[in-house]
Design a protein around this motif. Structure first.
Motif, PDB file in Angstrom:
ATOM      1  N   ASP A 201       0.686  -1.222  -0.018  1.00  0.00           N
ATOM      2  CA  ASP A 201       0.061   0.085   0.006  1.00  0.00           C
ATOM      3  C   ASP A 201       0.883   1.336  -0.088  1.00  0.00           C
ATOM      4  OD1 ASP A 201      -1.628   2.019   0.483  1.00  0.00           O
ATOM      5  OD2 ASP A 201      -2.745   1.179   2.159  1.00  0.00           O
ATOM      6  N   ASP A 266      -9.362  -3.389  -3.024  1.00  0.00           N
ATOM      7  CA  ASP A 266      -8.256  -2.441  -2.362  1.00  0.00           C
ATOM      8  C   ASP A 266      -7.294  -2.263  -3.524  1.00  0.00           C
ATOM      9  OD1 ASP A 266      -6.873  -0.613  -1.257  1.00  0.00           O
ATOM     10  OD2 ASP A 266      -6.415  -1.791   0.684  1.00  0.00           O
ATOM     11  N   ASN A 267      -5.934  -2.761  -3.344  1.00  0.00           N
ATOM     12  CA  ASN A 267      -5.084  -2.169  -4.098  1.00  0.00           C
ATOM     13  C   ASN A 267      -4.723  -3.201  -5.240  1.00  0.00           C
ATOM     14  OD1 ASN A 267      -4.276  -0.254  -2.038  1.00  0.00           O
ATOM     15  ND2 ASN A 267      -3.448  -2.049  -0.939  1.00  0.00           N
ATOM     16  N   ASP A 302      -4.608   2.271  -5.486  1.00  0.00           N
ATOM     17  CA  ASP A 302      -5.792   1.274  -5.615  1.00  0.00           C
ATOM     18  C   ASP A 302      -6.100   0.883  -6.941  1.00  0.00           C
ATOM     19  OD1 ASP A 302      -6.025   1.683  -2.797  1.00  0.00           O
ATOM     20  OD2 ASP A 302      -8.008   2.631  -2.644  1.00  0.00           O
ATOM     21  N   ARG A 367     -11.010   0.689   3.595  1.00  0.00           N
ATOM     22  CA  ARG A 367     -12.404   0.574   3.496  1.00  0.00           C
ATOM     23  C   ARG A 367     -13.019  -0.406   4.640  1.00  0.00           C
ATOM     24  NH1 ARG A 367      -9.700   0.747  -0.933  1.00  0.00           N
ATOM     25  NH2 ARG A 367     -10.746   1.967  -2.700  1.00  0.00           N
TER      26      ARG A 367
HETATM   27 MG    MG Z   1      -5.372   1.225  -0.930  1.00  0.00          MG
END
Ligand code: MG
Length: 420
Positions: A201, A266-267, A302, A367
Motif C-alpha cells: 500500500d 483495495d490495491n 488502489d 475500507r
Molecule cells: Mg489502498
C-alpha cells in the motif's frame, strides 16, 4: 439535478474542474447520480469514519496531531510519483514544480487544521470553514490538491507493473489452491492471501518504505506463499477466522444463505490479483454471483474498475473456471475515488447490484478499518485488512502490520429493520 441533492464528491469534482477550467469534467460530475449502499441497516445514523480523529478516546491514544502527521508522512511518496508522472497523468517538464506546489498546498491544509486558522492558512480551493477532521476528508483534500495541480493518476506505472507481475503468477497460484483437498485449509489460505496481498500500500508510509526496500514485491508464487506463512502468529488483532471458517465449512448452510457477494477490492497488484480474485473465484465455485466493486477513478495505488476489468480478462484467458463462469464474476465501479469509502455515496450501478446481495466483503485498511469497521449491515460481512498505520494499530490494541479478520453475521433483527 439540484445542488442540494448532489454529493460532496460531485461538488468537489465540479470545483476542481472549475479551478482548472475543465467545463466538460464539471458537467460530467453533475450528471452522475449516486445512492446509499442498500445493505446499511441505519443509513441516517451512518458515519463512515471509525475513529474520531479530533478526540483521543483515552490518554496516550493518537489525537489530531498524530493523524495530521500520518498524512504529512505520506507526502514524500506522492511528490516522488507526481514529479515523474507521465504526460497522460499530468506530467511534463514542469511536473516537479507542480508536485512541490501540490505538497505546499496540502501542507497548508494540514497546517490549517493544526492552527485552526483556516482562512489565512488554507489554499483558496479548500472549503471554509474546514470540513470535519476525519480520514475521508483528509483523503479527499489530498486528492483534490493533486487534481488542482494537474495530476490525475501518478501511481499508474507502479499499478500496471504490479498487475502484470501478479497476473503472471496467478495461474500457478490457482493451480496450487485447487490442489488443496481440505476446504478449511484452502479457505484459510485464501484469507491469508487476502492479508498477504494487502501488505502492499503506497499510501501508508510504513508500507511504501517496505516496498522501496523490496520487501513487498513477491515475484513468485513461492514467495507469495511464504508471505502468507510469515503473517504474525494468531490470534490476530481482530480474529474471527475460526467462526468464518466454520460458516464456510457448513457447505449446505453456506449455499442456502449466500447467493451473491459484493467484494470491495483495495490495491492493484498482489492485493487484487493474488488476494481478491482467487477469493472471489472460490465464492463463485460455491455457486455465488460475485460483484467486484472497485474505484471509479484513481487514488494512490488502489485498483480502478477499468484496471480490474483488464486483469480479470487476463485471468479468464488462463483459467478455465473463470472463463466458463463468465459474468457471474464481474466488475462494477463503485462510484468511489478515495482509498477509504463512504457507503452513503456509491454508484447507482453498485446500489442496484447490492439490492439482493447476502454477503459483503470489505478489503483493506481504508475500507474495512479506518472506515466501516463497526458499521452494521443487514447481511453477513467479512472485513479483512493488514494494518499499516501504527496509529490505527494502537487504537485496535495491536502492532503495526497486524491483521484484522472480522466476520459479522446479520442478525434477524437487523434483517427485519431493513425489511430484507
Ligand atoms: Mg489502498
Amino acid at each position: 439535478m439540484s445542488r442540494a441533492s448532489m454529493t460532496f464528491t460531485q461538488l468537489e469534482e465540479r470545483e476542481v474542474a472549475r479551478v482548472r477550467n475543465h467545463t466538460h469534467v464539471a458537467k460530467a460530475a453533475m450528471a452522475r447520480p449516486s445512492a446509499a449502499f442498500p445493505r446499511l441497516v441505519d443509513e441516517g445514523a451512518y458515519q463512515a469514519c471509525t475513529f474520531d480523529l479530533s478526540v483521543p478516546p483515552w490518554e496516550g491514544a493518537p489525537g489530531a496531531s498524530e493523524w495530521i502527521h500520518v498524512f504529512r508522512a505520506s507526502l514524500d511518496e506522492f511528490v516522488r510519483r507526481a514529479s515523474s508522472a507521465s504526460d497522460e497523468d499530468g506530467g511534463g517538464t514542469d511536473a516537479p514544480a507542480r508536485a512541490r506546489a501540490f505538497e505546499e498546498d496540502f501542507l497548508r491544509v494540514l497546517k490549517a487544521y493544526e492552527c485552526d486558522e483556516a482562512v489565512s492558512c488554507a489554499p483558496d480551493w479548500c472549503p471554509k470553514p474546514l470540513p470535519t477532521l476525519d480520514c475521508v476528508w483528509l483523503c479527499r483534500l489530498r486528492e483534490r490538491a493533486l487534481r488542482v495541480h494537474g495530476f490525475e493518476d501518478v501511481f499508474r506505472d507502479v499499478k500496471a507493473s504490479q498487475n502484470d507481475e501478479a497476473c503472471r503468477m496467478l495461474p500457478a497460484l490457482l493451480r496450487r489452491l485447487d490442489q488443496m483437498q481440505d476446504e478449511r485449509v484452502q479457505m484459510e489460505r485464501l484469507v491469508r492471501g487476502l492479508l498477504a496481498g494487502n501488505t502492499f500500500d503506497l499510501g501508508a508510509n510504513a508500507s511504501a518504505r517496505a516496498f522501496q526496500d523490496g520487501e513487498s514485491t513477491s515475484g513468485s508464487v513461492e514467495s507469495f506463499f511464504e508471505t502468507c506463512e510469515a503473517l504474525p502468529d494468531r490470534p490476530w488483532m481482530v480474529d474471527d477466522v475460526d467462526a468464518y471458517l466454520q460458516a464456510w465449512c457448513d457447505e449446505a448452510a453456506w449455499r442456502r444463505d449466500h447467493r451473491k457477494a459484493v467484494v470491495f477490492v483495495d490495491n492493484a497488484g498482489a492485493d487484487a490479483v493474488l488476494g481478491a480474485l482467487p477469493f472471489a473465484r472460490q465464492l463463485a465455485k460455491r455457486g455465488m454471483d460475485v460483484v467486484l466493486a472497485a474505484n471509479r477513478s484513481p487514488s494512490i495505488n488502489d485498483i480502478t474498475a477499468s484496471e480490474l476489468e483488464t486483469t480479470l480478462a487476463d485471468a479468464r484467458k488462463n483459467d478455465e473456471f473463470l472463463r466458463n463462469v463468465g459474468e457471474k464474476v464481474r466488475v462494477v465501479e463503485c462510484g468511489n475515488e478515495l482509498p477509504v469509502i463512504d457507503l452513503k455515496d456509491v454508484s447507482m450501478q453498485l446500489a442496484s447490484e447490492a439490492e439482493d446481495a447476502d454477503l459483503v466483503v470489505l478489503l483493506g485498511m481504508g475500507r474495512a478499518v479506518e472506515t466501516n469497521l463497526h458499521v452494521e449491515l443487514d447481511c453477513d460481512c467479512l472485513r479483512v485488512a493488514r494494518v499499516k498505520h501504527k496509529e490505527v494499530a494502537q487504537l485496535l490494541g495491536g502492532e503495526l502490520f497486524g491483521c484484522v479478520v472480522k466476520w459479522t453475521r446479520a442478525t434477524e433483527s437487523s434483517k427485519r429493520r431493513s425489511g430484507s
